[in-house]
Design a protein around this motif. Sequence first.
Motif, mmCIF file in Angstrom:
data_model
loop_
_atom_site.group_PDB
_atom_site.id
_atom_site.type_symbol
_atom_site.label_atom_id
_atom_site.label_comp_id
_atom_site.label_asym_id
_atom_site.label_seq_id
_atom_site.Cartn_x
_atom_site.Cartn_y
_atom_site.Cartn_z
ATOM 1 N N GLN A 1 0.662 -10.350 -5.068
ATOM 2 C CA GLN A 1 1.747 -10.803 -4.206
ATOM 3 C C GLN A 1 1.984 -12.299 -4.359
ATOM 4 O OE1 GLN A 1 3.664 -8.552 -1.981
ATOM 5 N NE2 GLN A 1 4.882 -10.330 -2.569
ATOM 6 N N GLU A 2 0.895 -13.064 -4.489
ATOM 7 C CA GLU A 2 1.025 -14.517 -4.667
ATOM 8 C C GLU A 2 1.716 -14.841 -5.992
ATOM 9 O OE1 GLU A 2 -1.804 -18.540 -4.861
ATOM 10 O OE2 GLU A 2 -2.675 -16.570 -4.402
ATOM 11 N N VAL B 1 -7.917 -5.365 -1.633
ATOM 12 C CA VAL B 1 -7.432 -6.560 -0.944
ATOM 13 C C VAL B 1 -7.275 -7.720 -1.921
ATOM 14 C CG1 VAL B 1 -7.979 -8.289 0.806
ATOM 15 C CG2 VAL B 1 -8.401 -5.866 1.275
ATOM 16 N N SER B 2 -8.263 -7.922 -2.801
ATOM 17 C CA SER B 2 -8.209 -9.030 -3.753
ATOM 18 C C SER B 2 -7.031 -8.889 -4.708
ATOM 19 C CB SER B 2 -9.519 -9.100 -4.548
ATOM 20 O OG SER B 2 -10.619 -9.331 -3.703
ATOM 21 N N TRP B 3 -6.836 -7.693 -5.230
ATOM 22 C CA TRP B 3 -5.749 -7.480 -6.194
ATOM 23 C C TRP B 3 -4.384 -7.559 -5.528
ATOM 24 C CZ3 TRP B 3 -5.472 -6.281 -11.537
ATOM 25 C CH2 TRP B 3 -6.703 -6.322 -12.200
ATOM 26 N N SER B 4 -4.237 -6.987 -4.353
ATOM 27 C CA SER B 4 -2.931 -7.007 -3.686
ATOM 28 C C SER B 4 -2.525 -8.429 -3.314
ATOM 29 C CB SER B 4 -2.953 -6.109 -2.449
ATOM 30 O OG SER B 4 -3.936 -6.543 -1.527
ATOM 31 N N GLN B 5 -3.489 -9.220 -2.829
ATOM 32 C CA GLN B 5 -3.179 -10.606 -2.471
ATOM 33 C C GLN B 5 -2.822 -11.432 -3.700
ATOM 34 O OE1 GLN B 5 -6.637 -11.953 -0.290
ATOM 35 N NE2 GLN B 5 -5.943 -11.022 1.634
ATOM 36 N N ALA B 6 -3.582 -11.261 -4.788
ATOM 37 C CA ALA B 6 -3.317 -12.017 -6.007
ATOM 38 C C ALA B 6 -1.967 -11.646 -6.614
ATOM 39 C CB ALA B 6 -4.438 -11.782 -7.019
ATOM 40 N N ASN C 1 5.440 -13.979 -5.713
ATOM 41 C CA ASN C 1 6.179 -14.971 -4.922
ATOM 42 C C ASN C 1 6.383 -16.269 -5.703
ATOM 43 O OD1 ASN C 1 6.236 -13.175 -2.791
ATOM 44 N ND2 ASN C 1 4.445 -14.036 -1.783
ATOM 45 N N ASN D 1 -12.450 -3.879 -0.757
ATOM 46 C CA ASN D 1 -12.410 -5.314 -1.056
ATOM 47 C C ASN D 1 -11.688 -5.591 -2.374
ATOM 48 O OD1 ASN D 1 -14.388 -4.166 -2.618
ATOM 49 N ND2 ASN D 1 -15.822 -5.869 -2.441
ATOM 50 N N GLN E 1 0.830 -1.191 0.000
ATOM 51 C CA GLN E 1 0.000 0.000 0.000
ATOM 52 C C GLN E 1 0.868 1.246 0.000
ATOM 53 O OE1 GLN E 1 -3.159 -0.019 2.870
ATOM 54 N NE2 GLN E 1 -3.513 2.184 2.754
#
Length: 274
Positions: free
Chosen positions: A143-144, A136-141, A147, A133, A104
């Motif tokens: 980052q995954e 959160v969905s885009w940042s998690q996807a 990685n 929301n 962020q």
Amino acid sequence: MCVEGTNVLHVPHVEVVKLAQQCNGDLKLDLISVSRLNNPPDTLCSQTILRDYIWIHKLWNESNTWQKRWLELSSNGNIQIYKTHEKLVPCGCIVLRGGSAIGQSPSSNDAMTILQIDVENGGSVELGFQKQNSFVSWSQALQEISNNRLEDQDDWIQMVQEKFQLSYLDHEISDCCGPAGCLAGGLWQTRNLLLQDGCLYVYQDKDQPAICVLFLHGYKASSASCGSRKYVFQVYSSSDQDGKSYFFAAESEPEKKRWLAALEFSLEKWIRID
């Protein structure tokens, strides 16, 4: 795809534009429809996992403006950028590499939560979300995917390596190509250049593999002066942390303008974070 009866599937963009401009009346387009394979391998297509209208900001863009665009995130880490959800052809692409820092931005505010994607060399892009929301969905996807790509082979780099082994004559399509002077070690040398998707392949002999490839994503192109040399243009880093510049000399003023137009088209379309 055909324009005025001519197959333009593998024709350079500049030639397609010229063909369209020659039409005095209605432009005739012939299209074919394609359907997805039942079980397509990853090498042919990837699954779109997220799509939404998102504000986007290129930190190296001097205009410092935000643009609202329709973004589609695929499982291979590419973010296709469309002006609207109704458009079929993307106007740009962000290619996510393994190890990209995602978090962020401190510039987030009440109106928009900002996700910043950046790496050590200073290349960055910001995505603005008006819904928490969605952020959160885009940042998690993202980052995954970042990685996972640390452990996986980069398909895009592999593709460039394969094209690097091709001779100048073996390339079927390009954004621009032709002979030009290159300034290296203080000396001008004539080389054959081929531009494709923000990568500039340099050839000494047309029937041999490239001697080098320049990754110009995040760079800009402009006219330049260099002593008494005529028709000089440069490609330079838009990051303050990296002062790299490459100087080239075209054979004529029209050729110089052709290269600058092609570089602008190729570099603006592809946003590579590496």
